[in-house]
Design an enzyme around this catalytic site. Structure first.
Site, PDB file in Angstrom:
ATOM      1  N   ARG A   1       0.747  -1.303   0.471  1.00 24.87           N
ATOM      2  CA  ARG A   1      -0.148  -0.062  -0.137  1.00 24.87           C
ATOM      3  C   ARG A   1       1.027   1.008   0.689  1.00 24.87           C
ATOM      4  NH1 ARG A   1      -2.053   1.345   5.931  1.00 24.87           N
ATOM      5  NH2 ARG A   1      -0.341   0.606   7.147  1.00 24.87           N
TER       6      ARG A   1
ATOM      7  N   GLU B   1     -18.224   4.194  -1.417  1.00 27.60           N
ATOM      8  CA  GLU B   1     -17.590   3.479  -2.147  1.00 27.60           C
ATOM      9  C   GLU B   1     -18.678   3.549  -3.377  1.00 27.60           C
ATOM     10  OE1 GLU B   1     -16.492   2.592   1.983  1.00 27.60           O
ATOM     11  OE2 GLU B   1     -18.353   3.053   0.802  1.00 27.60           O
TER      12      GLU B   1
ATOM     13  N   HIS C   1      -5.398  -3.425   1.652  1.00 27.98           N
ATOM     14  CA  HIS C   1      -6.034  -4.210   3.224  1.00 27.98           C
ATOM     15  C   HIS C   1      -6.521  -5.556   2.567  1.00 27.98           C
ATOM     16  CE1 HIS C   1      -4.303  -0.313   4.760  1.00 27.98           C
ATOM     17  NE2 HIS C   1      -4.928  -1.115   6.269  1.00 27.98           N
TER      18      HIS C   1
ATOM     19  N   ASP D   1      -7.987  -6.070  12.125  1.00 23.42           N
ATOM     20  CA  ASP D   1      -9.169  -5.804  11.963  1.00 23.42           C
ATOM     21  C   ASP D   1     -10.177  -6.450  11.882  1.00 23.42           C
ATOM     22  OD1 ASP D   1      -8.215  -3.140  11.753  1.00 23.42           O
ATOM     23  OD2 ASP D   1      -8.232  -2.917   9.882  1.00 23.42           O
TER      24      ASP D   1
ATOM     25  N   ARG E   1      -1.529  -4.430   4.032  1.00 21.85           N
ATOM     26  CA  ARG E   1      -1.091  -3.459   4.508  1.00 21.85           C
ATOM     27  C   ARG E   1       0.082  -3.772   4.915  1.00 21.85           C
ATOM     28  NH1 ARG E   1      -5.052  -3.931  10.532  1.00 21.85           N
ATOM     29  NH2 ARG E   1      -4.042  -2.664  11.132  1.00 21.85           N
TER      30      ARG E   1
END
Length: 313
Positions: A10, A58, A109, A117, A167
């Site tokens: 990322r 989104e 991610h 998460d 990530r």
């Protein structure tokens, strides 16, 4: 021995956007309230007039990107993989895919390595979802070098591209003389005659580590890096199947619908070959440290080596 350099892809994505932005005034970046996490904030600082934050909307962002592309711009739309491929699937399919618009999706991610998460954000279905959209190119780079090259190639490609970034910081393995990236073309990272491991994303480094371990045991493993899951480099896959006779696939994705199934479909139709798929076995993830989760779900060099030993026996 020098420590291996590690960078999250990322980060590579954010840096590559800035480099491309310097060269191409038509490149714009759209984000959904996650610029710090997706690293498009790096582009935002360099080119604030070309960065657009849509908030947590989104689907709307995908439609706006579609409109921008018809006005001569090249949008890179960015959010977490779960939201890009999942929440906005209808817009990606109908508004970007169906008219084959020149929009690039930078999905960060992805996979189990999202870690703490948890299951709601650990998208292990995105390859499957994006592969079903006609004309969609699906890319999963293995490291910093490849991620930067993939962003550039996506810009140069005319049509929709889905790019998955991670990530977790991963080893840099492609910083070698003569490295060349081409959409739809896999790379033979290590030759071998006994069996082939076909990997994508962060599993490429794990496959190489497994091959090193197995070499010490007298097992000669070929390692293919398939950074472009669609279109698949069928020629390279078939060559490996014919020459080594056994295949293992490795991906940070559900075993349903991803790289493994793409390889199996290719082989079933052209060169039936024994295959073992390593990935997330049709289950959801859960919260935990990324490295521990990867090991728990069998996404490790140790598990690849174990599967290879079983197949060779």
């Amino acid at each position: 021995m020098a420590e291996v350099k590690k960078i999250a892809t990322r980060e590579s994505y954010g840096n590559a956007l800035v480099e491309l932005g310097k060269e191409h005034q038509d490149l714009v970046v759209l984000d959904a309230d996650l610029a710090e996490a997706t690293k498009t904030g790096i582009f935002q600082k360099a080119f604030p007039e070309r960065h657009f934050d849509f908030g947590i909307a989104e689907a709307n962002m995908m439609d706006a990107a579609a409109g921008m592309s018809t006005a001569g711009l090249v949008p890179f739309v960015s959010t977490f993989a779960m939201f890009a491929a999942g929440r906005a699937f209808e817009q990606v399919r109908n508004t970007l895919g169906y008219p084959h618009l020149n929009v690039k999706i930078g999905a960060t991610h992805g996979g189990i390595s999202v870690g703490e998460d948890g299951a709601s954000h650990q998208c292990c279905e995105d390859f499957a979802l994006m592969r079903t959209i006609p004309g969609m190119v699906v890319v999963s780079p293995s490291d910093d070098v490849e991620a930067r090259a993939a962003v550039k190639a996506a810009y140069e490609h005319d049509g929709p591209v889905y790019l998955r970034f991670g990530r977790l910081a991963v080893p840099v393995i492609n910083d070698v003389p003569g490295y060349r990236f081409e959409l739809g073309k896999g790379v033979t990272l290590r030759d071998g005659k006994d069996i082939t491991v076909i990997a994508t994303g962060l599993m490429v480094a794990e496959a190489l580590a497994a091959a090193e371990t197995l070499a010490a045991e007298g097992i000669d493993v070929r390692v293919l890096n398939i950074h472009t899951i669609k279109p698949l480099d069928e020629e390279l896959v078939l060559k490996a199947a014919k020459e080594t006779g056994r295949i293992v696939t490795a991906e940070e994705h559900n075993v349903i619908g991803g790289l493994g199934e793409a390889v199996c479909s290719c082989l079933a139709e052209n060169c039936p070959t024994p295959v073992r798929r390593i990935g997330v076995n049709d289950e959801f993830g859960h919260s935990g440290p990324a490295a521990a989760l990867l090991k728990q779900f069998g996404l490790s060099a140790e598990h690849i080596a174990e599967v290879v030993r079983e197949m060779v026996k």
